[in-house]
Write a protein that holds these residues in place. Structure first.
Motif, PDB file in Angstrom:
ATOM      1  N   ILE A   4       0.838  -1.205   0.000  1.00  0.00           N
ATOM      2  CA  ILE A   4       0.000   0.000   0.000  1.00  0.00           C
ATOM      3  C   ILE A   4       0.868   1.249   0.000  1.00  0.00           C
ATOM      4  O   ILE A   4       0.654   2.169  -0.789  1.00  0.00           O
ATOM      5  CB  ILE A   4      -0.940   0.013   1.221  1.00  0.00           C
ATOM      6  N   ILE A  34      -7.054  -1.320   8.368  1.00  0.00           N
ATOM      7  CA  ILE A  34      -6.060  -1.948   7.503  1.00  0.00           C
ATOM      8  C   ILE A  34      -6.018  -3.434   7.796  1.00  0.00           C
ATOM      9  O   ILE A  34      -5.766  -3.845   8.929  1.00  0.00           O
ATOM     10  CB  ILE A  34      -4.666  -1.333   7.724  1.00  0.00           C
ATOM     11  N   ASN A  35      -6.293  -4.233   6.763  1.00  0.00           N
ATOM     12  CA  ASN A  35      -6.226  -5.694   6.855  1.00  0.00           C
ATOM     13  C   ASN A  35      -5.335  -6.191   5.732  1.00  0.00           C
ATOM     14  O   ASN A  35      -5.772  -6.300   4.596  1.00  0.00           O
ATOM     15  CB  ASN A  35      -7.610  -6.331   6.710  1.00  0.00           C
ATOM     16  N   THR A  37      -3.322  -6.087   2.771  1.00  0.00           N
ATOM     17  CA  THR A  37      -3.151  -5.088   1.708  1.00  0.00           C
ATOM     18  C   THR A  37      -4.441  -4.330   1.413  1.00  0.00           C
ATOM     19  O   THR A  37      -4.497  -3.552   0.480  1.00  0.00           O
ATOM     20  CB  THR A  37      -2.673  -5.757   0.410  1.00  0.00           C
ATOM     21  N   LYS A  38      -5.454  -4.539   2.234  1.00  0.00           N
ATOM     22  CA  LYS A  38      -6.744  -3.889   2.014  1.00  0.00           C
ATOM     23  C   LYS A  38      -6.957  -2.767   3.030  1.00  0.00           C
ATOM     24  O   LYS A  38      -6.849  -2.969   4.229  1.00  0.00           O
ATOM     25  CB  LYS A  38      -7.868  -4.917   2.148  1.00  0.00           C
ATOM     26  N   VAL A  39      -7.253  -1.571   2.532  1.00  0.00           N
ATOM     27  CA  VAL A  39      -7.559  -0.426   3.385  1.00  0.00           C
ATOM     28  C   VAL A  39      -9.028  -0.098   3.197  1.00  0.00           C
ATOM     29  O   VAL A  39      -9.495   0.072   2.078  1.00  0.00           O
ATOM     30  CB  VAL A  39      -6.696   0.793   3.019  1.00  0.00           C
ATOM     31  N   THR A  40      -9.762  -0.015   4.303  1.00  0.00           N
ATOM     32  CA  THR A  40     -11.189   0.267   4.255  1.00  0.00           C
ATOM     33  C   THR A  40     -11.459   1.592   4.947  1.00  0.00           C
ATOM     34  O   THR A  40     -11.026   1.812   6.070  1.00  0.00           O
ATOM     35  CB  THR A  40     -11.977  -0.850   4.970  1.00  0.00           C
TER      36      THR A  40
END
Length: 50
Positions: A4, A34-35, A37-40
């Motif tokens: 990221i 942040i999980n 490579t996923k940012v929500t």
């Protein structure tokens, strides 16, 4: 989080460390999650609509 920060830093022309610090700051404020490579973006940011 490495992937990221690499993507954002190359697109925005800023250092990876600066991007990491900002992402961690936003996570600490409860604005993002942040999980891997996923940012929500979280929707519980009602204080921003003052």
């Amino acid at each position: 989080m490495k992937e990221i920060s690499d993507i954002i830093s190359s697109r925005e022309k800023v250092g990876r460390d600066e991007v990491r610090r900002k992402l961690l700051e936003l996570r600490a404020m409860g604005m993002i999650e942040i999980n891997g490579t996923k940012v929500t973006l979280l929707n519980n940011n009602s204080r921003l609509h003052r």
